[in-house]
Design a protein around this motif. Structure first.
Motif, PDB file in Angstrom:
ATOM      1  N   VAL A 111       3.704  -0.222   0.888  1.00  0.00           N
ATOM      2  CA  VAL A 111       4.902   0.232   1.596  1.00  0.00           C
ATOM      3  C   VAL A 111       4.992   1.757   1.558  1.00  0.00           C
ATOM      4  O   VAL A 111       5.297   2.396   2.565  1.00  0.00           O
ATOM      5  N   ALA A 112       4.710   2.340   0.410  1.00  0.00           N
ATOM      6  CA  ALA A 112       4.791   3.802   0.290  1.00  0.00           C
ATOM      7  C   ALA A 112       3.685   4.493   1.080  1.00  0.00           C
ATOM      8  O   ALA A 112       3.941   5.455   1.806  1.00  0.00           O
ATOM      9  N   GLY A 113       2.457   4.020   0.948  1.00  0.00           N
ATOM     10  CA  GLY A 113       1.328   4.685   1.593  1.00  0.00           C
ATOM     11  C   GLY A 113       1.130   4.306   3.044  1.00  0.00           C
ATOM     12  O   GLY A 113       0.905   5.163   3.888  1.00  0.00           O
ATOM     13  N   GLY A 114       1.206   3.014   3.343  1.00  0.00           N
ATOM     14  CA  GLY A 114       0.926   2.552   4.695  1.00  0.00           C
ATOM     15  C   GLY A 114       2.117   2.612   5.623  1.00  0.00           C
ATOM     16  O   GLY A 114       1.974   2.947   6.795  1.00  0.00           O
ATOM     17  N   LEU A 115       3.281   2.280   5.118  1.00  0.00           N
ATOM     18  CA  LEU A 115       4.477   2.274   5.962  1.00  0.00           C
ATOM     19  C   LEU A 115       5.290   3.554   5.826  1.00  0.00           C
ATOM     20  O   LEU A 115       6.210   3.790   6.608  1.00  0.00           O
ATOM     21  N   ARG A 116       4.971   4.326   4.816  1.00  0.00           N
ATOM     22  CA  ARG A 116       5.662   5.591   4.538  1.00  0.00           C
ATOM     23  C   ARG A 116       7.166   5.406   4.384  1.00  0.00           C
ATOM     24  O   ARG A 116       7.968   6.180   4.899  1.00  0.00           O
ATOM     25  N   ARG A 117       7.516   4.373   3.662  1.00  0.00           N
ATOM     26  CA  ARG A 117       8.918   4.073   3.331  1.00  0.00           C
ATOM     27  C   ARG A 117       9.053   4.192   1.813  1.00  0.00           C
ATOM     28  O   ARG A 117       9.026   3.204   1.088  1.00  0.00           O
ATOM     29  N   THR A 118       9.208   5.425   1.338  1.00  0.00           N
ATOM     30  CA  THR A 118       9.173   5.662  -0.105  1.00  0.00           C
ATOM     31  C   THR A 118      10.375   5.081  -0.839  1.00  0.00           C
ATOM     32  O   THR A 118      10.231   4.601  -1.964  1.00  0.00           O
ATOM     33  N   ARG A 119      11.531   5.119  -0.258  1.00  0.00           N
ATOM     34  CA  ARG A 119      12.711   4.563  -0.937  1.00  0.00           C
ATOM     35  C   ARG A 119      12.568   3.056  -1.130  1.00  0.00           C
ATOM     36  O   ARG A 119      12.859   2.523  -2.196  1.00  0.00           O
ATOM     37  N   VAL A 120      12.136   2.389  -0.086  1.00  0.00           N
ATOM     38  CA  VAL A 120      11.923   0.947  -0.179  1.00  0.00           C
ATOM     39  C   VAL A 120      10.839   0.654  -1.212  1.00  0.00           C
ATOM     40  O   VAL A 120      10.951  -0.283  -2.007  1.00  0.00           O
ATOM     41  N   ALA A 121       9.807   1.469  -1.221  1.00  0.00           N
ATOM     42  CA  ALA A 121       8.720   1.282  -2.189  1.00  0.00           C
ATOM     43  C   ALA A 121       9.220   1.450  -3.618  1.00  0.00           C
ATOM     44  O   ALA A 121       8.841   0.683  -4.510  1.00  0.00           O
ATOM     45  N   TRP A 122      10.063   2.450  -3.864  1.00  0.00           N
ATOM     46  CA  TRP A 122      10.607   2.653  -5.205  1.00  0.00           C
ATOM     47  C   TRP A 122      11.474   1.471  -5.627  1.00  0.00           C
ATOM     48  O   TRP A 122      11.451   1.054  -6.791  1.00  0.00           O
ATOM     49  N   VAL A 123      12.245   0.930  -4.707  1.00  0.00           N
ATOM     50  CA  VAL A 123      13.082  -0.238  -5.022  1.00  0.00           C
ATOM     51  C   VAL A 123      12.200  -1.442  -5.371  1.00  0.00           C
ATOM     52  O   VAL A 123      12.447  -2.157  -6.347  1.00  0.00           O
ATOM     53  N   MET A 124      11.150  -1.664  -4.571  1.00  0.00           N
ATOM     54  CA  MET A 124      10.241  -2.776  -4.842  1.00  0.00           C
ATOM     55  C   MET A 124       9.532  -2.597  -6.178  1.00  0.00           C
ATOM     56  O   MET A 124       9.418  -3.540  -6.964  1.00  0.00           O
ATOM     57  N   ALA A 125       9.044  -1.388  -6.432  1.00  0.00           N
ATOM     58  CA  ALA A 125       8.355  -1.117  -7.699  1.00  0.00           C
ATOM     59  C   ALA A 125       9.315  -1.280  -8.873  1.00  0.00           C
ATOM     60  O   ALA A 125       8.958  -1.847  -9.916  1.00  0.00           O
ATOM     61  N   GLY A 126      10.530  -0.809  -8.716  1.00  0.00           N
ATOM     62  CA  GLY A 126      11.525  -0.959  -9.775  1.00  0.00           C
ATOM     63  C   GLY A 126      11.833  -2.414 -10.063  1.00  0.00           C
ATOM     64  O   GLY A 126      11.964  -2.821 -11.223  1.00  0.00           O
ATOM     65  N   ALA A 127      11.943  -3.221  -9.008  1.00  0.00           N
ATOM     66  CA  ALA A 127      12.192  -4.656  -9.196  1.00  0.00           C
ATOM     67  C   ALA A 127      11.017  -5.324  -9.909  1.00  0.00           C
ATOM     68  O   ALA A 127      11.212  -6.158 -10.803  1.00  0.00           O
TER      69      ALA A 127
END
Length: 163
Positions: free
Chosen positions: A135-151
């Motif tokens: 999500v962070a690298g391919g979709l460039r949605r860093t906030r969503v990626a941080w939420v997913m990683a945090g979960a």
């Protein structure tokens, strides 16, 4: 002619962005579905216990990747067994007694209770971590990626503490 070249260039950039969005979205969906699929194999027995045999097992022997021990029923309709099999993981130790649920039609058991539920969903925690990178690298949605990683990290950490 420059207007046509600029228009063509913009169209190709938009097409490439859309292609990246679709392909990376498919990869994220595939990873998350695989995480649910891997977790659900054990989680269904632990979470949906109505009508299933519940009891305790005292692990007396561990060899290879399985542990065995006598099963003592707790639920109505469950029968005692001389020996049931549970996967040998970090969640079980020889000599301990655990609350378990019997998989239907077998002598295999899985841990029940909060620790069992959390342990069953560990593959999903790993899938969330892996998908967050995409999500962070391919979709460039860093906030969503941080939420997913945090979960994912939260799930794995709580499981480590509970088990």
């Amino acid at each position: 002619m420059p207007a046509t070249a600029t228009s063509s260039r913009r169209t190709s950039v938009v097409a490439l962005r859309f292609g990246r969005l679709v392909s990376m979205g498919a990869v994220v969906a595939l990873v998350l579905i695989a995480g649910v699929w891997a977790s659900w194999g054990s989680a269904q027995h632990v979470m949906l216990t109505k009508g299933r045999e519940r009891g305790t097992v005292h692990l007396t022997r561990c060899a290879g990747d399985v542990c065995t021990g006598p099963y003592t029923p707790v639920s109505v309709g469950s029968r005692a067994r001389r020996s049931v099999v549970i996967e040998r993981t970090v969640a079980v130790r020889r000599g301990e007694t655990y609350d378990v649920v019997v998989k239907p039609g077998s002598d295999d058991v899985v841990r029940s209770g909060p620790a069992g539920v959390l342990y069953a969903w560990v593959p999903m925690g790993g899938a969330l971590l892996l998908a967050s990178v995409v999500v962070a690298g391919g979709l460039r949605r860093t906030r969503v990626a941080w939420v997913m990683a945090g979960a994912g990290v939260a799930l794995l950490t709580v499981t480590f503490v509970a088990v």
